[in-house]
Design a protein around this motif. Structure first.
Motif, PDB file in Angstrom:
ATOM      1  N   ILE A 196      -8.059  -5.765  -3.214  1.00  0.00           N
ATOM      2  CA  ILE A 196      -6.877  -6.622  -3.115  1.00  0.00           C
ATOM      3  C   ILE A 196      -5.957  -6.371  -4.312  1.00  0.00           C
ATOM      4  CG2 ILE A 196      -6.062  -9.023  -3.116  1.00  0.00           C
ATOM      5  CD1 ILE A 196      -8.754  -9.699  -1.689  1.00  0.00           C
ATOM      6  N   ARG A 197      -6.544  -6.130  -5.465  1.00  0.00           N
ATOM      7  CA  ARG A 197      -5.761  -5.854  -6.670  1.00  0.00           C
ATOM      8  C   ARG A 197      -4.907  -4.600  -6.478  1.00  0.00           C
ATOM      9  NH1 ARG A 197      -6.986  -3.147 -11.458  1.00  0.00           N
ATOM     10  NH2 ARG A 197      -6.006  -4.045 -13.280  1.00  0.00           N
ATOM     11  N   ALA A 198      -5.500  -3.551  -5.923  1.00  0.00           N
ATOM     12  CA  ALA A 198      -4.750  -2.321  -5.661  1.00  0.00           C
ATOM     13  C   ALA A 198      -3.639  -2.579  -4.640  1.00  0.00           C
ATOM     14  CB  ALA A 198      -5.695  -1.231  -5.168  1.00  0.00           C
ATOM     15  N   GLN A 199      -3.937  -3.364  -3.599  1.00  0.00           N
ATOM     16  CA  GLN A 199      -2.926  -3.696  -2.600  1.00  0.00           C
ATOM     17  C   GLN A 199      -1.802  -4.523  -3.222  1.00  0.00           C
ATOM     18  OE1 GLN A 199      -5.091  -5.736   0.442  1.00  0.00           O
ATOM     19  NE2 GLN A 199      -6.242  -3.920   1.058  1.00  0.00           N
ATOM     20  N   ALA A 200      -2.162  -5.449  -4.105  1.00  0.00           N
ATOM     21  CA  ALA A 200      -1.155  -6.288  -4.761  1.00  0.00           C
ATOM     22  C   ALA A 200      -0.228  -5.441  -5.631  1.00  0.00           C
ATOM     23  CB  ALA A 200      -1.835  -7.375  -5.590  1.00  0.00           C
ATOM     24  N   LEU A 201      -0.781  -4.442  -6.287  1.00  0.00           N
ATOM     25  CA  LEU A 201       0.043  -3.558  -7.119  1.00  0.00           C
ATOM     26  C   LEU A 201       1.047  -2.798  -6.256  1.00  0.00           C
ATOM     27  CD1 LEU A 201       0.770  -2.240  -9.796  1.00  0.00           C
ATOM     28  CD2 LEU A 201      -1.047  -0.581  -9.365  1.00  0.00           C
ATOM     29  N   VAL A 202       0.593  -2.268  -5.135  1.00  0.00           N
ATOM     30  CA  VAL A 202       1.492  -1.545  -4.232  1.00  0.00           C
ATOM     31  C   VAL A 202       2.572  -2.490  -3.708  1.00  0.00           C
ATOM     32  CG1 VAL A 202       1.623  -0.383  -1.983  1.00  0.00           C
ATOM     33  CG2 VAL A 202      -0.202   0.208  -3.600  1.00  0.00           C
ATOM     34  N   SER A 203       2.178  -3.685  -3.305  1.00  0.00           N
ATOM     35  CA  SER A 203       3.148  -4.669  -2.809  1.00  0.00           C
ATOM     36  C   SER A 203       4.145  -5.056  -3.895  1.00  0.00           C
ATOM     37  CB  SER A 203       2.432  -5.916  -2.294  1.00  0.00           C
ATOM     38  OG  SER A 203       1.652  -5.611  -1.178  1.00  0.00           O
ATOM     39  N   TYR A 204       3.641  -5.209  -5.109  1.00  0.00           N
ATOM     40  CA  TYR A 204       4.505  -5.556  -6.232  1.00  0.00           C
ATOM     41  C   TYR A 204       5.566  -4.483  -6.434  1.00  0.00           C
ATOM     42  CZ  TYR A 204       5.928  -6.619 -11.001  1.00  0.00           C
ATOM     43  OH  TYR A 204       6.663  -6.917 -12.114  1.00  0.00           O
ATOM     44  N   ILE A 205       5.139  -3.243  -6.451  1.00  0.00           N
ATOM     45  CA  ILE A 205       6.071  -2.132  -6.665  1.00  0.00           C
ATOM     46  C   ILE A 205       7.052  -2.030  -5.496  1.00  0.00           C
ATOM     47  CG2 ILE A 205       6.246   0.386  -6.817  1.00  0.00           C
ATOM     48  CD1 ILE A 205       3.520   0.236  -8.358  1.00  0.00           C
TER      49      ILE A 205
END
Length: 195
Positions: free
Chosen positions: A145-154
């Motif tokens: 989820i952390r990796a997905q959140a980073l992609v979504s953030y960017i």
């Protein structure tokens, strides 16, 4: 050292009760449930009934107390279901995931505020998904989820900022992990179009 360090002595009922936070129904229920799960797993099973009654009597207040006061609660699963039915956010894990995937920086929103919104969604999604999961599985889910959140953030920043296009930035998540990717990204304000 005396004793075996691999075996953990069960918590006493008094110590277990001290670890459980007070819950009123006014805030997110998942921190309460996670603490409660930990305590249940560290007490002697003979104390379970007593602990449940003590939680209902001393750790639930206001709306949370009202939800449980008329029911006969003999098992943790009964109390948990009552509390989840009453206080779980209207968002399930799927809705939180969708919301995280489509998050964008709003007009006139500060980066700090945007960071806080993404972090809040990340935490809610992790808490929702981690309930009833073994610790190892919950940690793996959290990292995904952390990796997905980073992609979504960017992706949410892309309309407001543009990123320098470097090979290191595009491949950093797979090459270095998500923390390294964040440190390699250099955001620069988009130039204004002058007509």
């Amino acid at each position: 050292m005396p004793g075996n360090s691999d075996t953990m002595k069960p918590l006493s009922a008094i110590d277990a009760i001290k670890l459980i936070p007070i819950y009123s129904g006014q805030t997110d229920i998942y921190p309460f449930l996670c603490t409660r799960e930990f305590v249940i797993n560290t007490i002697d099973s003979e104390q379970l009934s007593f602990i449940l009654k003590m939680i209902a009597a001393t750790k639930l207040t206001d709306r949370a107390f009202n939800v449980t006061k008329y029911g006969e609660i003999n098992e943790w699963s009964e109390m948990k279901k009552l509390l989840l039915d009453a206080f779980e956010t209207p968002y399930g894990a799927a809705n939180l995931q969708i919301e995280l995937n489509i998050i964008n920086l709003k007009d006139n929103e500060t980066i700090c505020s945007y960071n806080n919104r993404v972090e809040e969604l990340f935490q809610k999604l992790c808490n929702t998904i981690a309930v009833d999961k073994p610790k190892d599985e919950a940690l793996i889910l959290r990292e995904n989820i952390r990796a997905q959140a980073l992609v979504s953030y960017i992706n949410g920043l892309s309309d407001q900022l543009k990123f320098e296009d470097h090979d290191d930035v595009r491949h950093a998540p797979s090459r270095y992990g998500t923390d390294k990717a964040v440190s390699n990204i250099k955001a620069i304000p988009r130039e204004r179009n002058v007509f």
